[in-house]
Design a protein around this motif. Structure first.
Motif, PDB file in Angstrom:
ATOM      1  N   GLY A   3       0.613  -1.337   0.174  1.00  0.00           N
ATOM      2  CA  GLY A   3      -0.074  -0.021   0.030  1.00  0.00           C
ATOM      3  C   GLY A   3       0.852   1.284   0.078  1.00  0.00           C
ATOM      4  N   GLU A   4       0.202   2.587   0.317  1.00  0.00           N
ATOM      5  CA  GLU A   4       1.089   3.578   0.410  1.00  0.00           C
ATOM      6  C   GLU A   4       0.942   4.219   1.511  1.00  0.00           C
ATOM      7  OE1 GLU A   4       0.314   5.707  -3.920  1.00  0.00           O
ATOM      8  OE2 GLU A   4      -0.890   6.866  -2.120  1.00  0.00           O
ATOM      9  N   TYR A   5       2.002   4.715   2.246  1.00  0.00           N
ATOM     10  CA  TYR A   5       2.382   5.182   3.595  1.00  0.00           C
ATOM     11  C   TYR A   5       2.287   6.531   3.602  1.00  0.00           C
ATOM     12  CZ  TYR A   5       3.592   0.288   4.551  1.00  0.00           C
ATOM     13  OH  TYR A   5       3.679  -1.017   4.875  1.00  0.00           O
ATOM     14  N   TRP A   6       1.469   7.276   4.222  1.00  0.00           N
ATOM     15  CA  TRP A   6       1.166   8.901   4.192  1.00  0.00           C
ATOM     16  C   TRP A   6       1.604   9.318   5.595  1.00  0.00           C
ATOM     17  CZ3 TRP A   6      -3.882  10.689   1.641  1.00  0.00           C
ATOM     18  CH2 TRP A   6      -4.078  10.328   0.406  1.00  0.00           C
ATOM     19  N   GLY A   7       2.914  10.197   5.460  1.00  0.00           N
ATOM     20  CA  GLY A   7       3.086  10.805   6.696  1.00  0.00           C
ATOM     21  C   GLY A   7       3.082  12.267   6.608  1.00  0.00           C
ATOM     22  N   ARG A   8       4.055  13.025   7.383  1.00  0.00           N
ATOM     23  CA  ARG A   8       4.075  14.375   7.238  1.00  0.00           C
ATOM     24  C   ARG A   8       4.879  14.719   6.288  1.00  0.00           C
ATOM     25  NH1 ARG A   8       2.704  18.240  11.279  1.00  0.00           N
ATOM     26  NH2 ARG A   8       2.347  16.464  12.675  1.00  0.00           N
ATOM     27  N   GLY A   9       4.369  15.200   5.108  1.00  0.00           N
ATOM     28  CA  GLY A   9       5.021  15.690   4.046  1.00  0.00           C
ATOM     29  C   GLY A   9       5.848  14.543   3.141  1.00  0.00           C
ATOM     30  N   THR A  10       5.308  13.303   3.398  1.00  0.00           N
ATOM     31  CA  THR A  10       6.080  12.145   2.870  1.00  0.00           C
ATOM     32  C   THR A  10       5.083  11.265   2.273  1.00  0.00           C
ATOM     33  OG1 THR A  10       6.282  10.910   4.944  1.00  0.00           O
ATOM     34  CG2 THR A  10       8.280  12.552   4.269  1.00  0.00           C
ATOM     35  N   LEU A  11       5.408  10.442   1.176  1.00  0.00           N
ATOM     36  CA  LEU A  11       4.723   9.409   0.803  1.00  0.00           C
ATOM     37  C   LEU A  11       5.626   8.176   0.508  1.00  0.00           C
ATOM     38  CD1 LEU A  11       1.827   9.774  -1.661  1.00  0.00           C
ATOM     39  CD2 LEU A  11       3.577   8.285  -2.237  1.00  0.00           C
ATOM     40  N   GLY A  14       5.343   4.141  -1.276  1.00  0.00           N
ATOM     41  CA  GLY A  14       4.439   3.046  -1.628  1.00  0.00           C
ATOM     42  C   GLY A  14       5.177   1.780  -2.018  1.00  0.00           C
ATOM     43  N   LEU A  15       4.555   0.566  -1.642  1.00  0.00           N
ATOM     44  CA  LEU A  15       5.208  -0.700  -2.279  1.00  0.00           C
ATOM     45  C   LEU A  15       4.162  -1.726  -2.427  1.00  0.00           C
ATOM     46  CD1 LEU A  15       5.019  -2.910   0.253  1.00  0.00           C
ATOM     47  CD2 LEU A  15       6.717  -1.317   1.370  1.00  0.00           C
ATOM     48  N   ALA A  16       4.564  -2.322  -3.586  1.00  0.00           N
ATOM     49  CA  ALA A  16       3.873  -3.471  -4.242  1.00  0.00           C
ATOM     50  C   ALA A  16       4.289  -4.498  -4.755  1.00  0.00           C
ATOM     51  CB  ALA A  16       2.479  -2.663  -5.081  1.00  0.00           C
ATOM     52  N   PRO A  17       3.725  -5.721  -4.980  1.00  0.00           N
ATOM     53  CA  PRO A  17       4.612  -6.812  -5.481  1.00  0.00           C
ATOM     54  C   PRO A  17       4.715  -6.347  -6.926  1.00  0.00           C
ATOM     55  CG  PRO A  17       2.244  -7.651  -5.114  1.00  0.00           C
ATOM     56  CD  PRO A  17       2.552  -6.253  -4.421  1.00  0.00           C
ATOM     57  N   THR A  18       5.817  -7.005  -7.595  1.00  0.00           N
ATOM     58  CA  THR A  18       5.950  -6.956  -9.175  1.00  0.00           C
ATOM     59  C   THR A  18       6.996  -8.184  -9.513  1.00  0.00           C
ATOM     60  OG1 THR A  18       6.663  -5.525 -10.823  1.00  0.00           O
ATOM     61  CG2 THR A  18       8.153  -5.589  -8.896  1.00  0.00           C
ATOM     62  N   GLU A  19       6.940  -8.235 -10.741  1.00  0.00           N
ATOM     63  CA  GLU A  19       7.807  -9.474 -11.317  1.00  0.00           C
ATOM     64  C   GLU A  19       9.177  -8.909 -10.899  1.00  0.00           C
ATOM     65  OE1 GLU A  19       8.387 -12.629 -13.845  1.00  0.00           O
ATOM     66  OE2 GLU A  19       6.519 -11.557 -13.447  1.00  0.00           O
ATOM     67  N   GLY A  20       9.622 -10.251 -10.107  1.00  0.00           N
ATOM     68  CA  GLY A  20      11.126 -10.159  -9.453  1.00  0.00           C
ATOM     69  C   GLY A  20      11.316  -9.536  -8.136  1.00  0.00           C
ATOM     70  N   GLY A  21      10.320  -9.072  -7.452  1.00  0.00           N
ATOM     71  CA  GLY A  21      10.284  -8.549  -6.151  1.00  0.00           C
ATOM     72  C   GLY A  21       9.209  -7.429  -5.838  1.00  0.00           C
ATOM     73  N   THR A  22       9.722  -6.441  -5.034  1.00  0.00           N
ATOM     74  CA  THR A  22       8.788  -5.486  -4.681  1.00  0.00           C
ATOM     75  C   THR A  22       9.039  -4.036  -5.326  1.00  0.00           C
ATOM     76  OG1 THR A  22       8.692  -6.211  -2.476  1.00  0.00           O
ATOM     77  CG2 THR A  22       8.216  -4.014  -2.735  1.00  0.00           C
ATOM     78  N   ASN A  23       8.028  -3.551  -5.874  1.00  0.00           N
ATOM     79  CA  ASN A  23       8.203  -2.265  -6.691  1.00  0.00           C
ATOM     80  C   ASN A  23       7.986  -1.098  -5.480  1.00  0.00           C
ATOM     81  OD1 ASN A  23       7.885  -0.278  -8.808  1.00  0.00           O
ATOM     82  ND2 ASN A  23       5.839   0.088  -7.696  1.00  0.00           N
ATOM     83  N   TRP A  24       8.630  -0.084  -5.345  1.00  0.00           N
ATOM     84  CA  TRP A  24       8.842   0.951  -4.506  1.00  0.00           C
ATOM     85  C   TRP A  24       8.790   2.358  -4.907  1.00  0.00           C
ATOM     86  CZ3 TRP A  24      12.314   4.247  -3.147  1.00  0.00           C
ATOM     87  CH2 TRP A  24      13.516   4.120  -3.631  1.00  0.00           C
ATOM     88  N   TYR A  25       8.111   3.226  -4.251  1.00  0.00           N
ATOM     89  CA  TYR A  25       8.335   4.653  -4.825  1.00  0.00           C
ATOM     90  C   TYR A  25       8.138   5.470  -3.349  1.00  0.00           C
ATOM     91  CZ  TYR A  25       3.390   3.931  -4.915  1.00  0.00           C
ATOM     92  OH  TYR A  25       2.013   3.843  -4.612  1.00  0.00           O
ATOM     93  N   ALA A  26       8.806   6.746  -3.589  1.00  0.00           N
ATOM     94  CA  ALA A  26       8.821   7.627  -2.522  1.00  0.00           C
ATOM     95  C   ALA A  26       8.768   8.737  -2.974  1.00  0.00           C
ATOM     96  CB  ALA A  26      10.226   7.421  -1.446  1.00  0.00           C
ATOM     97  N   SER A  27       8.199   9.883  -2.298  1.00  0.00           N
ATOM     98  CA  SER A  27       8.228  11.323  -2.746  1.00  0.00           C
ATOM     99  C   SER A  27       8.068  12.092  -1.496  1.00  0.00           C
ATOM    100  CB  SER A  27       6.679  11.389  -3.615  1.00  0.00           C
ATOM    101  OG  SER A  27       6.797  12.916  -3.794  1.00  0.00           O
ATOM    102  N   TYR A  28       8.800  13.285  -1.436  1.00  0.00           N
ATOM    103  CA  TYR A  28       9.066  14.302  -0.644  1.00  0.00           C
ATOM    104  C   TYR A  28       9.823  15.346  -1.107  1.00  0.00           C
ATOM    105  CZ  TYR A  28      13.793  12.199  -0.778  1.00  0.00           C
ATOM    106  OH  TYR A  28      14.809  11.698  -1.291  1.00  0.00           O
TER     107      TYR A  28
END
Length: 347
Positions: free
Chosen positions: A170-178, A180-194
């Motif tokens: 899912g997506e983790y919403w913090g104070r000015g941060t985001l 996300g992680l999800a399954p994908t081919e070969g592992g974990t797809n992740w993304y961060a924004s701040y």
């Protein structure tokens, strides 16, 4: 044969080149990258994009190479869920895999030129700006006010080899941060924004990963575990840029597609999807109708929808990356989650 010059050989340019009728058009794709990228995160294919891929004859391959996305949740930094989200049958495919499939669908008659285009071709029946958020075509034809605009936020993302637990997706919403992680081919797809001072033009990936580890040091063990595995060779980092609103995507014999037309923040996960729909819609219209009628219908079908999504994505980003009022935001999300759960039980 009508001469078509496609500026940009990414998702937009390749999809359009694959759709145009080679019996009618003499197509050249201009792309400055020497080869297709090998690193990239997973893109969720929404129904409209899946229909576009089916029209290109690629949907079966996408289903075979992609990962069907299951349920996830909007979470607090600790991992506590606030709102459960269903996958809805969406399939995720990595950007490199999508580009390879689109590239394979381009007719052999299409010319490829590995070059950066500074001056637009003057002898074209149609010039297509498929050259992304920093589009030369958009700046040339729409003027300096149409130049890309940087946001305060950095996007850092990648794929790591370990598979995520369903309880962490899912997506983790913090104070000015985001995050996300999800399954994908070969592992974990992740993304961060701040918010970040890195860039804005070129961002050092190793430096961005160090910064991300600091920003998310108070997040759950799942988030920190993913960042601990991330290395510069399997990660990307870049400033998030957007395109200004446009009332039309065409001027004379010039037309814009994808991020060149409506670059949006990634918060709705719709950028690549709408790019595919743009390309297939334009290709279908150009194949079947006189040029000006085709371009008029393209504007009518694509401008309002994509500009609405651009605005909605920006609003979602402001909520997700808000630096104040987190208790109010999170409380509202929990209430929405309870109502959704109640409706599911009633069903």
């Amino acid at each position: 044969m009508k001469k078509v010059d496609i500026i940009g050989g990414g998702i937009a340019g390749l999809a359009l080149a694959a759709k145009l009728d080679p019996a009618q058009f003499d197509v050249t794709v201009h792309e400055q990258r020497p080869e297709l990228p090998t690193v990239g995160t997973t893109l969720a294919m929404w129904p409209g994009a899946r229909e576009a891929l089916a029209e290109l004859g690629l949907l079966e391959s996408i289903n075979e190479q992609g990962t069907f996305l299951a349920a996830g949740a909007l979470r607090k930094p600790s991992g506590q869920p606030m709102l459960t989200m269903e996958g809805g049958g969406l399939v995720g495919v990595t950007r490199p895999a999508l580009l390879r499939l689109l590239d394979s669908a381009v007719p052999v008659s299409v010319r490829r030129k590995r070059e950066r285009v500074e001056l637009l071709p003057s002898d074209s029946w149609l010039v297509v700006g498929a050259d992304g958020v920093h589009s030369t075509v958009r700046r040339t034809c729409w003027g300096a006010r149409a130049a890309a605009r940087p946001t305060p936020f950095l996007a850092v993302r990648g794929v790591v080899p370990s598979r995520p637990s369903p309880e962490d997706v899912g997506e983790y919403w913090g104070r000015g941060t985001l995050f996300g992680l999800a399954p994908t081919e070969g592992g974990t797809n992740w993304y961060a924004s701040y918010r970040s001072q890195l860039g804005p033009e070129r961002v050092d990936v190793a430096e961005a990963l160090k910064e991300a580890q600091q920003h998310y040091s108070h997040h759950s063990a799942a988030v920190q575990g993913v960042l601990a595995q991330a290395t510069p060779d399997i990660s990307l980092a870049q400033r998030i840029w957007t395109a200004p609103p446009l009332a039309k995507y065409t001027r004379g014999n010039v037309v814009l597609l994808g991020d060149a037309a409506h670059a949006m923040t990634p918060n709705l996960g719709r950028g690549a999807c709408e790019t595919l729909v743009d390309a297939v819609t334009l290709g279908r219209l150009i194949n079947d109708l006189p040029r000006q009628e085709a371009l008029h219908k393209y504007n009518r079908q694509r401008v309002l929808r994509t500009q609405q999504l651009r605005l909605a994505s920006s609003m979602m980003g402001k909520v997700a990356l808000a630096e104040t009022m987190q208790p109010v935001r999170d409380g509202l999300l929990k209430q929405v989650g309870k109502r959704v759960a109640g409706k599911r039980k009633g069903a």
